[in-house]
Motif scaffolding. Structure first.
Motif, PDB file in Angstrom:
ATOM      1  N   TRP A  90      11.058   5.493 -17.669  1.00 50.97           N
ATOM      2  CA  TRP A  90      11.692   5.367 -16.345  1.00 50.97           C
ATOM      3  C   TRP A  90      10.848   4.505 -15.420  1.00 50.97           C
ATOM      4  N   ALA A  91      11.535   3.883 -14.472  1.00 49.85           N
ATOM      5  CA  ALA A  91      10.861   2.962 -13.551  1.00 49.85           C
ATOM      6  C   ALA A  91      10.938   3.485 -12.128  1.00 49.85           C
ATOM      7  N   ARG A  92       9.989   3.059 -11.306  1.00 48.50           N
ATOM      8  CA  ARG A  92       9.988   3.446  -9.889  1.00 48.50           C
ATOM      9  C   ARG A  92      10.966   2.537  -9.130  1.00 48.50           C
ATOM     10  N   SER A  93      12.201   2.646  -9.528  1.00 46.13           N
ATOM     11  CA  SER A  93      13.249   1.725  -9.116  1.00 46.13           C
ATOM     12  C   SER A  93      14.376   2.519  -8.477  1.00 46.13           C
ATOM     13  N   ILE A  94      14.834   2.078  -7.302  1.00 49.80           N
ATOM     14  CA  ILE A  94      15.834   2.868  -6.568  1.00 49.80           C
ATOM     15  C   ILE A  94      17.032   2.024  -6.122  1.00 49.80           C
ATOM     16  N   ASP A  95      18.144   2.705  -5.928  1.00 47.36           N
ATOM     17  CA  ASP A  95      19.305   2.117  -5.267  1.00 47.36           C
ATOM     18  C   ASP A  95      19.690   3.034  -4.117  1.00 47.36           C
ATOM     19  N   LEU A  96      20.181   2.424  -3.030  1.00 46.74           N
ATOM     20  CA  LEU A  96      20.759   3.222  -1.951  1.00 46.74           C
ATOM     21  C   LEU A  96      22.264   3.016  -2.000  1.00 46.74           C
ATOM     22  N   ILE A  97      22.998   4.122  -2.105  1.00 52.71           N
ATOM     23  CA  ILE A  97      24.461   4.057  -2.218  1.00 52.71           C
ATOM     24  C   ILE A  97      25.099   4.665  -0.970  1.00 52.71           C
ATOM     25  N   TYR A  98      26.112   3.976  -0.463  1.00 52.03           N
ATOM     26  CA  TYR A  98      26.877   4.487   0.683  1.00 52.03           C
ATOM     27  C   TYR A  98      28.354   4.482   0.310  1.00 52.03           C
ATOM     28  N   LYS A  99      28.955   5.649   0.355  1.00 52.59           N
ATOM     29  CA  LYS A  99      30.361   5.792  -0.029  1.00 52.59           C
ATOM     30  C   LYS A  99      30.682   5.077  -1.341  1.00 52.59           C
ATOM     31  N   GLY A 100      29.784   5.220  -2.304  1.00 53.47           N
ATOM     32  CA  GLY A 100      30.053   4.675  -3.631  1.00 53.47           C
ATOM     33  C   GLY A 100      29.701   3.214  -3.809  1.00 53.47           C
ATOM     34  N   TYR A 120       0.811  -1.222   0.000  1.00 49.94           N
ATOM     35  CA  TYR A 120       0.000   0.000   0.000  1.00 49.94           C
ATOM     36  C   TYR A 120       0.837   1.260   0.000  1.00 49.94           C
ATOM     37  N   ILE A 121       1.955   1.201  -0.735  1.00 53.87           N
ATOM     38  CA  ILE A 121       2.760   2.421  -0.823  1.00 53.87           C
ATOM     39  C   ILE A 121       2.175   3.316  -1.906  1.00 53.87           C
ATOM     40  N   GLU A 122       2.432   4.587  -1.731  1.00 52.12           N
ATOM     41  CA  GLU A 122       2.018   5.577  -2.735  1.00 52.12           C
ATOM     42  C   GLU A 122       2.899   5.381  -3.968  1.00 52.12           C
ATOM     43  N   ASP A 123       4.197   5.424  -3.741  1.00 53.64           N
ATOM     44  CA  ASP A 123       5.167   5.126  -4.784  1.00 53.64           C
ATOM     45  C   ASP A 123       6.510   4.823  -4.128  1.00 53.64           C
ATOM     46  N   GLU A 124       7.578   4.804  -4.903  1.00 52.35           N
ATOM     47  CA  GLU A 124       8.877   4.368  -4.377  1.00 52.35           C
ATOM     48  C   GLU A 124       9.408   5.262  -3.259  1.00 52.35           C
TER      49      GLU A 124
END
Lengths: 380, 380
Positions: B345-355, B233-237
């Motif tokens: 484009w897609a509702r697709s994410i990455d989380l990056i930490y120090k590269g 039930y998320i609104e989006d990403e």
């Protein structure tokens, strides 16, 4: 989030508009009203659509069992719904349509056989009774982890793929590890012990274990999770019993506190067990069993029936569902358990709950010379 | 327990006798005194034996590096020890003798090569710097679990043995499952999604995953643990990004609070990251990279170098070690991600930490017809 509230959070007075999400559990028309029951994991609400709201009444005409919907509206000021919460909607949006008919009856009124239920496990879990079991499981683990974390036990994550079996028997799942044979662990025992050598002193590993046993009984599982605890510098096995006891109590306490609704739903009464748990020790156990009509030869291991009889004995004598069995015969135990000097008994324990073994533990032999001697004696 | 205190708990005034356990870290004689440094996982103490206590002086004469000992004694009233805590012993008992010489130098002064250290991993972990890493890992997980448990996420335990791969590629470990082919999961993705269908709504699975990749790089691990979160039930990403952000902050906050000593030992400074984390979105990302001298064709995926450049950009512009990449090109993503209508484009994410990529996530396509269409478009 699409929703503003879980259904379980809806209470008067809640001014303004609310949005809830869930699946349609029932649709019923009475006179000029359509009642839509909607459920999320926290509870059930009634959405009342009046024929006067023509657009919405038409839009909700083809709602089917277990369509996933989003309802925007206001809490009824004078709710007439039996389920307690009533919403007067301004908008109903179908997020996902369900198949009709559903493959199983999720209310549980019409029973499905287990294999069908497992084929449709995600639908079967919408039955609140089934979901309650997962909630209770998670809460038990939460209570245990809180106890361990706040008592200096370090959570570790030890390897699942190993080079050789850690226990006797051939019940190992074999893996192709880049062309070499490897196995899924039966228990993280070796790695736990190595972490004691590392001086980490008190640790736990809450991970999966596997047994390739082709059996269908309540005592066999190919994959299961265990809370594997290890501690150093114990006086003897009674220090281990104390930790097990506290761990079990912490887990159950959390369940009693947080899962009142789930336990009621399952019609289960759970009480935090009294401590200390009763302890039965060898060789007296042979006498207790003999008095109950079960003769096990001196020095032999217990069987399933014996465990059940002992549970009955403890229930009658101590009114307790838990008990420890202490000082197992050394000859039925592996080489690495500590033998009590000058006897044939080992510092080896089992924890039994309602006749079923919950854990095995005890004190390990740490003296190198003794270990070598015991390995030789066991003919390994 | 054999000990009454951890060394870290020893503080004046502690009247009466104390018992500590640990391994011998150093033995030194000066004049009529023998100094034995003893360490447990919480710290180091000096045990001072005087020649006047003839029996004890003789008994401790052959103590060697990393013998495990039990020391009974009193805290010195006027400690002269550099390590802070000093004990005047009445008894020293060797629980376990160490091999001489030790296979590696646990103080780390004499470096051993990695393979030797791994061969003697339990000894290597006695180096407080190495043990500190495990403590920080456990604390990070503890903080994350506390956040999840107190925010309505249910901990679940999903199967590790599966019938088919959940991701593309052939990097699967194969198992012999009672004569049938089965595999170790690469990710519990399918089971997580099924639990959403079950209406459980917010869950996490903190378990092992496997990749049969025969590569030796910092980005390849055959077995690793992931905190796999799923929510409905998320609104989006952006709802997912919020949870990831809070989860990371909760974990790091716990580490900063509880691991001060360990971070100091490792000479690492860790700060609780500011929120919200910066977000870079496609297609603007192509322009940012081009400004930095890196041309990636429009619609193509990022490579490792691009991730590092973006990390540099974020560090300079926002002074932040974390950032999200949002709205990846749909064509480089699997069929089940949600495409933004009328775009590529897609509702697709990455989380990056120090590269380095910490996680991939986003909104999944839940509409049946769209899924079928996207499967067809991807030629599956």
């Amino acid at each position: 989030m699409l929703r503003t509230h879980y259904i379980g959070e809806l209470r008067q007075p809640l001014g303004g508009s609310v949005r809830i999400t869930g699946w349609v559990e029932r649709v019923k028309e009475v006179g000029r009203l359509r009642f839509i029951w909607i459920r999320d994991k926290t509870g059930m609400a009634q959405v009342t659509v009046s024929k006067e709201n023509k657009a919405l009444f038409e839009k909700t005409a083809d709602l089917r069992l277990h369509d996933f919907i989003l309802v925007t509206g206001k809490l009824a000021e004078k709710p007439i719904a039996k389920v307690g919460v009533e919403i007067i909607p301004t908008e109903v949006k179908v997020l996902s349509k369900a198949e009709t008919p559903l493959p199983i009856d999720v209310t549980g009124h019409i029973k499905s056989i287990l294999s069908t239920r497992l084929d449709w496990r995600p639908i079967d879990l919408r039955n609140p009774k089934n979901a309650a079991i997962l909630k209770i499981q998670a809460t038990l683990v939460e209570g245990m982890q809180e106890y361990l974390n706040s008592n200096g036990f370090l959570q570790v994550f030890t390897p699942c793929i190993i080079g050789a079996g850690s226990e006797g028997g051939a019940e190992l799942f074999e893996i192709d590890y880049f062309g070499q044979k490897a196995y899924l662990r039966q228990d993280p025992q070796l790695h736990r012990q190595l972490l004691m050598v590392a001086g980490l002193d008190k640790i736990y590993d809450l991970g999966p274990n596997w047994r390739a046993e082709p059996s269908h009984t309540p005592r066999h599982l190919c994959e299961y999770r265990a809370c594997a605890v290890e501690l150093s510098y114990i006086e003897d096995e009674r220090d281990v019993m104390k930790v097990e006891e506290e761990l079990v109590v912490a887990g159950i306490k959390k369940v009693v506190e947080k899962c009142e609704d789930e336990l009621r739903l399952l019609e289960k009464e759970v009480e935090v067990p009294k401590t200390p748990f009763p302890v039965l020790t060898f060789p007296e156990i042979y006498d207790i069993l003999e008095d109950m009509g079960k003769k096990i030869p001196y020095g032999e291991d217990l069987d399933r029936e014996a465990e059940k009889l002992l549970a009955k004995y403890v229930k009658e004598k101590y009114d307790h569902d838990f008990f420890f069995i202490d000082r197992f015969p050394y000859r039925v135990k592996p080489f690495y358990v500590m033998k009590i000097d000058g006897t044939e008994w080992a510092r080896s324990i089992d924890l039994i709950y309602k006749g079923l073994e919950l854990s095995s533990g005890g004190q390990r032999e740490h003296r190198y010379e003794r270990l070598v001697q015991q390995i030789k004696e066991k003919g390994l």
